[in-house]
Design a protein around this motif. Structure first.
Motif, PDB file in Angstrom:
ATOM      1  N   PHE A   1      10.387  25.794 -30.679  1.00  0.00           N
ATOM      2  CA  PHE A   1       9.838  26.373 -29.465  1.00  0.00           C
ATOM      3  C   PHE A   1      10.763  26.095 -28.288  1.00  0.00           C
ATOM      4  CE2 PHE A   1       6.328  24.945 -32.150  1.00  0.00           C
ATOM      5  CZ  PHE A   1       5.663  26.146 -32.362  1.00  0.00           C
ATOM      6  N   GLY A   2      10.757  27.026 -27.333  1.00  0.00           N
ATOM      7  CA  GLY A   2      11.339  26.730 -26.040  1.00  0.00           C
ATOM      8  C   GLY A   2      12.712  27.298 -25.800  1.00  0.00           C
ATOM      9  N   GLY A   3      13.253  26.886 -24.631  1.00  0.00           N
ATOM     10  CA  GLY A   3      14.560  27.317 -24.166  1.00  0.00           C
ATOM     11  C   GLY A   3      14.941  26.513 -22.946  1.00  0.00           C
ATOM     12  N   ASP A   4      15.886  27.027 -22.178  1.00  0.00           N
ATOM     13  CA  ASP A   4      16.400  26.255 -21.058  1.00  0.00           C
ATOM     14  C   ASP A   4      15.699  26.541 -19.736  1.00  0.00           C
ATOM     15  OD1 ASP A   4      18.170  25.061 -22.721  1.00  0.00           O
ATOM     16  OD2 ASP A   4      19.885  26.327 -22.175  1.00  0.00           O
ATOM     17  N   ASP A   5      14.794  27.512 -19.690  1.00  0.00           N
ATOM     18  CA  ASP A   5      14.195  27.831 -18.397  1.00  0.00           C
ATOM     19  C   ASP A   5      12.686  28.044 -18.457  1.00  0.00           C
ATOM     20  OD1 ASP A   5      14.284  30.159 -19.814  1.00  0.00           O
ATOM     21  OD2 ASP A   5      15.408  31.301 -18.319  1.00  0.00           O
ATOM     22  N   ASN A   6      12.040  27.607 -19.525  1.00  0.00           N
ATOM     23  CA  ASN A   6      10.591  27.658 -19.580  1.00  0.00           C
ATOM     24  C   ASN A   6      10.015  26.337 -19.088  1.00  0.00           C
ATOM     25  OD1 ASN A   6      11.704  26.405 -21.827  1.00  0.00           O
ATOM     26  ND2 ASN A   6       9.866  26.719 -23.049  1.00  0.00           N
ATOM     27  N   SER A   7       8.712  26.313 -18.793  1.00  0.00           N
ATOM     28  CA  SER A   7       8.094  25.077 -18.316  1.00  0.00           C
ATOM     29  C   SER A   7       7.805  24.108 -19.459  1.00  0.00           C
ATOM     30  CB  SER A   7       6.801  25.403 -17.563  1.00  0.00           C
ATOM     31  OG  SER A   7       7.077  26.106 -16.369  1.00  0.00           O
ATOM     32  N   TYR A   8       7.266  24.631 -20.553  1.00  0.00           N
ATOM     33  CA  TYR A   8       6.875  23.770 -21.670  1.00  0.00           C
ATOM     34  C   TYR A   8       7.228  24.449 -22.992  1.00  0.00           C
ATOM     35  CZ  TYR A   8       3.995  21.892 -17.921  1.00  0.00           C
ATOM     36  OH  TYR A   8       3.564  21.388 -16.721  1.00  0.00           O
ATOM     37  N   GLY A   9       7.727  23.654 -23.943  1.00  0.00           N
ATOM     38  CA  GLY A   9       7.876  24.159 -25.299  1.00  0.00           C
ATOM     39  C   GLY A   9       6.541  24.132 -26.011  1.00  0.00           C
ATOM     40  N   ILE A  10       5.959  22.927 -26.127  1.00  0.00           N
ATOM     41  CA  ILE A  10       4.654  22.728 -26.758  1.00  0.00           C
ATOM     42  C   ILE A  10       3.716  22.124 -25.724  1.00  0.00           C
ATOM     43  CG2 ILE A  10       3.392  21.492 -28.562  1.00  0.00           C
ATOM     44  CD1 ILE A  10       6.049  21.316 -30.123  1.00  0.00           C
ATOM     45  N   PHE A  11       2.537  22.714 -25.561  1.00  0.00           N
ATOM     46  CA  PHE A  11       1.520  22.162 -24.665  1.00  0.00           C
ATOM     47  C   PHE A  11       0.246  21.946 -25.476  1.00  0.00           C
ATOM     48  CE2 PHE A  11       0.615  21.891 -19.939  1.00  0.00           C
ATOM     49  CZ  PHE A  11      -0.564  21.176 -20.079  1.00  0.00           C
ATOM     50  N   ILE A  12      -0.200  20.690 -25.554  1.00  0.00           N
ATOM     51  CA  ILE A  12      -1.443  20.335 -26.238  1.00  0.00           C
ATOM     52  C   ILE A  12      -2.458  19.999 -25.153  1.00  0.00           C
ATOM     53  CG2 ILE A  12      -2.549  18.839 -27.934  1.00  0.00           C
ATOM     54  CD1 ILE A  12      -0.281  20.497 -29.100  1.00  0.00           C
ATOM     55  N   ALA A  13      -3.511  20.809 -25.023  1.00  0.00           N
ATOM     56  CA  ALA A  13      -4.460  20.664 -23.930  1.00  0.00           C
ATOM     57  C   ALA A  13      -5.857  20.364 -24.455  1.00  0.00           C
ATOM     58  CB  ALA A  13      -4.488  21.941 -23.083  1.00  0.00           C
ATOM     59  N   ASN A  14      -6.342  19.159 -24.178  1.00  0.00           N
ATOM     60  CA  ASN A  14      -7.746  18.809 -24.435  1.00  0.00           C
ATOM     61  C   ASN A  14      -8.121  19.003 -25.895  1.00  0.00           C
ATOM     62  OD1 ASN A  14      -7.646  20.549 -21.571  1.00  0.00           O
ATOM     63  ND2 ASN A  14      -8.477  18.484 -21.405  1.00  0.00           N
ATOM     64  N   CYS A  15      -7.311  18.436 -26.781  1.00  0.00           N
ATOM     65  CA  CYS A  15      -7.522  18.563 -28.220  1.00  0.00           C
ATOM     66  C   CYS A  15      -7.907  17.222 -28.842  1.00  0.00           C
ATOM     67  CB  CYS A  15      -6.263  19.098 -28.902  1.00  0.00           C
ATOM     68  SG  CYS A  15      -5.873  20.801 -28.442  1.00  0.00           S
ATOM     69  N   HIS A  16      -8.648  17.290 -29.933  1.00  0.00           N
ATOM     70  CA  HIS A  16      -9.075  16.092 -30.655  1.00  0.00           C
ATOM     71  C   HIS A  16      -8.534  16.176 -32.085  1.00  0.00           C
ATOM     72  CE1 HIS A  16     -11.944  12.659 -31.031  1.00  0.00           C
ATOM     73  NE2 HIS A  16     -11.883  12.981 -32.322  1.00  0.00           N
ATOM     74  N   ILE A  17      -7.683  15.272 -32.421  1.00  0.00           N
ATOM     75  CA  ILE A  17      -6.985  15.189 -33.710  1.00  0.00           C
ATOM     76  C   ILE A  17      -5.986  16.340 -33.850  1.00  0.00           C
ATOM     77  CG2 ILE A  17      -7.120  14.998 -36.205  1.00  0.00           C
ATOM     78  CD1 ILE A  17     -10.005  14.141 -35.966  1.00  0.00           C
ATOM     79  N   ALA A  18      -4.723  15.983 -33.839  1.00  0.00           N
ATOM     80  CA  ALA A  18      -3.661  16.948 -34.099  1.00  0.00           C
ATOM     81  C   ALA A  18      -2.491  16.215 -34.734  1.00  0.00           C
ATOM     82  CB  ALA A  18      -3.216  17.653 -32.818  1.00  0.00           C
ATOM     83  N   ASN A  19      -1.839  16.874 -35.649  1.00  0.00           N
ATOM     84  CA  ASN A  19      -0.655  16.331 -36.303  1.00  0.00           C
ATOM     85  C   ASN A  19       0.501  17.296 -36.076  1.00  0.00           C
ATOM     86  OD1 ASN A  19      -1.626  13.878 -37.954  1.00  0.00           O
ATOM     87  ND2 ASN A  19      -3.146  15.448 -38.424  1.00  0.00           N
TER      88      ASN A  19
END
Length: 374
Positions: free
Chosen positions: A205-223
């Motif tokens: 994910f992502g590049g040189d001019d984006n804000s976030y590659g991966i955004f995990i928001a208000n999640c319960h259990i993630a791998n």
């Protein structure tokens, strides 16, 4: 139900909304491409170019017994309309109710129903916080179970103004995202929101001019495993302003970068029980919240003088922090300052006293003024 996208480039001019409990699968990163870069209405990608429908919340009866840390059941004033497998959300909508650092840091958590007997609901695991009945609402959250795999997304960024997201998962439970390449969306390339038990693996994910590659928001259990993400904001961020604190997110064997040596990986102040393990963090790692750890990682930049802090502690809800067995690099400013392995924001009344701070087994390489090492 599966939707298969055969080899080809699919030009999107509007958001593609994937129905509930439907998976989207391609034929490989180079073979199946969803391209939204030429849309005339980028506002339609605000909540995702490819996305699941936004989750909904159905109010449940009030509780009759106060929910406390460690509780494995919820007792309602009357029988709630839930069944095994449903996701219950406890939420205190008072600003700052979880942490005083930001208004949107509100107390709340998710729990999965494993049994129902009248007005008593048994939960998978146990509650993580103490609540006052008068301060909270309890909801059943609508969910989707799906898989996204084997395709690429080219997002929209030409005007540099419209806030766009690539792949967005809302209200998922038991969802899998694997072998995805998402790039060129100028806010986030993958946004996982209000989801329970998510797996994200083998993706870029992502590049040189984006804000976030991966955004995990208000999640319960993630791998999150074997992923690569880079962004001008942060390669990976955990935070959000939804109804639950992000908890139990395990991030391993992945690479996160900031192109100029800034914060490559960020735990905001509303996360708990989250870990970085065996990752390369090419920039600063920022740790906030409580019960967070970083271990067996390579942290910091060896080639950017402005990257002068390897690990920075910020927005600490508590002091239960573990920093162990890492290799840290911090060059510092060549004229004015040395590199710093670990630094902290000044503690405030928003940080609980006590806790366990463990720092051990780290290898540290710092730079000072030109020609000097410290």
């Amino acid at each position: 139900t599966d939707i298969y996208a055969p080899e080809g480039t699919y030009i999107l001019t509007d958001a593609l909304v994937v129905p509930v409990n439907v998976s989207l699968k391609g034929e490989g990163l180079k073979n199946t491409v969803f391209d939204g870069s030429t849309t005339a209405t980028p506002i339609n990608y605000l909540y995702g170019m490819i996305k699941t429908a936004t989750e909904t919340y159905t109010a449940l009866p009030t509780l009759s017994i106060t929910p406390i840390t460690g509780a494995k059941t919820l007792t309602f004033s009357s029988a709630p309309s839930v069944v095994i497998g449903d996701i219950i959300v406890i939420y205190n909508d008072t600003d700052y109710s979880y942490s005083g650092f930001r208004a949107e840091y509100r107390q709340g958590e998710m729990a999965r129903v494993v049994d129902v007997s009248g007005n008593i609901v048994q939960l998978q695991g146990q509650l993580c916080d103490d609540y006052a009945i008068g301060d909270i609402e309890v909801f059943k959250m609508s969910t989707t179970t799906c898989t996204f795999k084997d395709f690429s997304i080219v997002g929209y960024k030409p005007d540099g103004v419209s806030e766009t997201n690539g792949l967005r998962l809302n209200g998922g439970t038991g969802c899998v995202i694997t072998n995805i390449n998402s790039r060129e969306s100028n806010y986030s390339d993958v946004f996982i929101s209000n989801s329970f038990n998510t797996t994200l693996t083998d993706s870029t994910f992502g590049g040189d001019d984006n804000s976030y590659g991966i955004f995990i928001a208000n999640c319960h259990i993630a791998n999150i495993n074997n992923c690569y993400a880079t962004a001008m904001g942060h390669g990976i961020t955990l935070g959000g302003s939804g109804k639950a604190i992000s908890r139990y997110v395990d991030i391993s064997n992945s690479y996160f970068a900031h192109p100029t040596g800034g914060t490559a990986a960020d735990f905001h102040g509303n996360v708990e029980f989250c870990t970085f393990n065996s990752c390369t963090i090419d920039g600063t790692a920022l740790l906030g919240g409580d019960y967070v750890s970083i271990s067996n990682c390579i942290v910091g930049r060896r080639d950017v003088e402005s990257s002068n802090i390897a690990v920075y502690l910020s927005e600490l809800k508590g002091n239960n922090i573990s920093i162990t067995d890492n290799t840290m690099y911090a060059l510092g400013d060549a004229v004015n300052s040395r590199g710093i392995a670990i630094d902290s924001q000044s503690l405030t009344s928003s940080t609980k006293t006590g806790g366990i701070l463990l720092i051990s087994g780290n290898s540290i390489s710092l730079g000072g003024v030109v020609g000097e090492n410290a």
